[in-house]
Design a protein around this motif. Sequence first.
Motif, short mmCIF file in Angstrom:
data_model
loop_
_atom_site.label_atom_id
_atom_site.label_comp_id
_atom_site.label_asym_id
_atom_site.label_seq_id
_atom_site.Cartn_x
_atom_site.Cartn_y
_atom_site.Cartn_z
N TYR A 48 0.82 -1.21 0.00
CA TYR A 48 0.00 0.00 0.00
C TYR A 48 0.86 1.26 0.00
O TYR A 48 0.34 2.36 0.16
CB TYR A 48 -0.92 0.00 1.22
N ALA A 49 2.15 1.10 -0.16
CA ALA A 49 3.08 2.23 -0.19
C ALA A 49 3.65 2.39 -1.59
O ALA A 49 3.76 1.41 -2.33
CB ALA A 49 4.20 2.02 0.82
N ASN A 50 3.99 3.60 -1.92
CA ASN A 50 4.58 3.89 -3.23
C ASN A 50 6.08 3.61 -3.16
O ASN A 50 6.84 4.42 -2.63
CB ASN A 50 4.31 5.34 -3.63
N ILE A 51 6.49 2.47 -3.69
CA ILE A 51 7.88 2.05 -3.62
C ILE A 51 8.39 1.74 -5.02
O ILE A 51 7.82 0.89 -5.71
CB ILE A 51 8.04 0.80 -2.72
N PRO A 52 9.44 2.42 -5.46
CA PRO A 52 9.99 2.14 -6.79
C PRO A 52 10.41 0.67 -6.91
O PRO A 52 11.03 0.12 -6.00
CB PRO A 52 11.20 3.07 -6.87
N ALA A 53 10.06 0.06 -8.02
CA ALA A 53 10.43 -1.34 -8.29
C ALA A 53 10.04 -2.26 -7.14
O ALA A 53 10.76 -3.20 -6.80
CB ALA A 53 11.93 -1.44 -8.55
N ALA A 54 8.88 -2.02 -6.56
CA ALA A 54 8.43 -2.83 -5.41
C ALA A 54 8.34 -4.30 -5.77
O ALA A 54 8.77 -5.16 -4.99
CB ALA A 54 7.09 -2.32 -4.91
N GLN A 55 7.80 -4.61 -6.93
CA GLN A 55 7.63 -6.02 -7.30
C GLN A 55 8.98 -6.72 -7.43
O GLN A 55 9.14 -7.86 -7.00
CB GLN A 55 6.84 -6.15 -8.60
N THR A 56 9.96 -6.01 -8.00
CA THR A 56 11.29 -6.59 -8.13
C THR A 56 11.90 -6.86 -6.76
O THR A 56 12.52 -7.91 -6.54
CB THR A 56 12.20 -5.65 -8.94
N ARG A 57 11.72 -5.93 -5.84
CA ARG A 57 12.25 -6.11 -4.49
C ARG A 57 11.58 -7.30 -3.80
O ARG A 57 12.24 -8.09 -3.12
CB ARG A 57 12.05 -4.84 -3.66
N ILE A 58 10.29 -7.39 -3.97
CA ILE A 58 9.57 -8.50 -3.34
C ILE A 58 10.02 -9.83 -3.94
O ILE A 58 10.30 -10.79 -3.21
CB ILE A 58 8.05 -8.30 -3.51
N GLN A 59 10.13 -9.89 -5.25
CA GLN A 59 10.56 -11.12 -5.91
C GLN A 59 11.95 -11.55 -5.46
O GLN A 59 12.25 -12.75 -5.37
CB GLN A 59 10.52 -10.95 -7.43
N SER A 60 12.81 -10.58 -5.15
CA SER A 60 14.18 -10.91 -4.75
C SER A 60 14.22 -11.63 -3.41
O SER A 60 15.23 -12.26 -3.06
CB SER A 60 15.03 -9.64 -4.69
N LEU A 61 13.14 -11.54 -2.64
CA LEU A 61 13.10 -12.21 -1.34
C LEU A 61 12.89 -13.71 -1.45
O LEU A 61 13.08 -14.43 -0.47
CB LEU A 61 11.98 -11.59 -0.48
N ALA A 62 12.51 -14.18 -2.63
CA ALA A 62 12.24 -15.60 -2.80
C ALA A 62 13.45 -16.46 -2.42
O ALA A 62 13.29 -17.56 -1.88
CB ALA A 62 11.81 -15.89 -4.23
N ARG A 63 14.64 -15.95 -2.68
CA ARG A 63 15.84 -16.73 -2.37
C ARG A 63 15.97 -17.00 -0.87
O ARG A 63 16.45 -18.05 -0.46
CB ARG A 63 17.09 -16.00 -2.88
N TYR A 64 15.52 -16.05 -0.05
CA TYR A 64 15.61 -16.23 1.40
C TYR A 64 14.47 -17.12 1.91
O TYR A 64 14.70 -18.01 2.73
CB TYR A 64 15.60 -14.88 2.11
N PHE A 65 13.27 -16.90 1.40
CA PHE A 65 12.17 -17.78 1.80
C PHE A 65 12.47 -19.23 1.42
O PHE A 65 12.08 -20.16 2.11
CB PHE A 65 10.87 -17.32 1.15
N GLY A 66 13.19 -19.39 0.30
CA GLY A 66 13.54 -20.73 -0.15
C GLY A 66 14.48 -21.46 0.78
O GLY A 66 14.66 -22.69 0.66
N ARG A 67 15.10 -20.76 1.70
CA ARG A 67 16.01 -21.38 2.67
C ARG A 67 15.30 -21.83 3.94
O ARG A 67 15.90 -22.47 4.80
CB ARG A 67 17.12 -20.39 3.04
N MET A 68 14.04 -21.45 4.08
CA MET A 68 13.29 -21.78 5.29
C MET A 68 12.74 -23.20 5.22
O MET A 68 12.43 -23.70 4.14
CB MET A 68 12.14 -20.79 5.48
N PRO A 69 12.58 -23.85 6.36
CA PRO A 69 11.93 -25.16 6.38
C PRO A 69 10.49 -25.01 5.91
O PRO A 69 9.84 -24.00 6.17
CB PRO A 69 11.98 -25.56 7.86
N ARG A 70 9.99 -26.03 5.24
CA ARG A 70 8.61 -25.96 4.74
C ARG A 70 7.61 -25.72 5.86
O ARG A 70 6.64 -24.97 5.69
CB ARG A 70 8.27 -27.24 3.98
#
Length: 207
Positions: free
Chosen positions: A17-39
């Motif tokens: 809900y905030a105006n963030i440049p390239a927000a989707q790209t930033r969010i997508q970049s987090l996938a690498r960290y979530f991928g390290r978490m236990p299911r």
Amino acid sequence: MRVELSVAGRRLVFHCYANIPAAQTRIQSLARYFGRMPRAHLNVIDPIFIVDRFPGGRATSGGYWKPQEVRLWLGKERNTGVPDEDIQQYVGGPGGRGIIGVSRAAFVRGIYQFSVMHEVAHSVDHHLGIVPPQATVNDFRGVRYPGNSVGEYAAEAYARLIINRRRVCRDENIPRGENMSTCSRRLIGVLRRSPAFRTLPADWLPG
């Protein structure tokens, strides 16, 4: 804006809900960290809201609202930008979800990953427990966090474990007689004694 990440078959939802440049790209970049978490930990991540301000007006860092605390967001659209109907749709109802909140100020920082994963850790803690029984702040020496809440120290250690398991400690906070390697291993051992980690294989480490 709603962004979904698919990680190990689990759908993680961000509501921005905030105006963030390239927000989707930033969010997508987090996938690498979530991928390290236990299911099992991925399965208890509550929806993530990125907002300019939180219900009380605070505009820095992040926060976690347990399911029974989500009502604090109602009637606060002036601060958060989140309409009540969105709260009801995304996290309300019987067996409702909690809210992981990240402020715009935190999300545009160069180290926004730490802010996000710290708040994600609070969601894991609420649902599964990342603080070992009888643990104190002293058990998490090597981690830096203001205040004396053991839950905050555990969340910080968890975030750092997921982002870089070899540097769970902070250089300037390593206790006397330890180095980065021994300090990090000790903190991982503390987390491993918590309920959230007990069901994992003994040799589990972030991928």
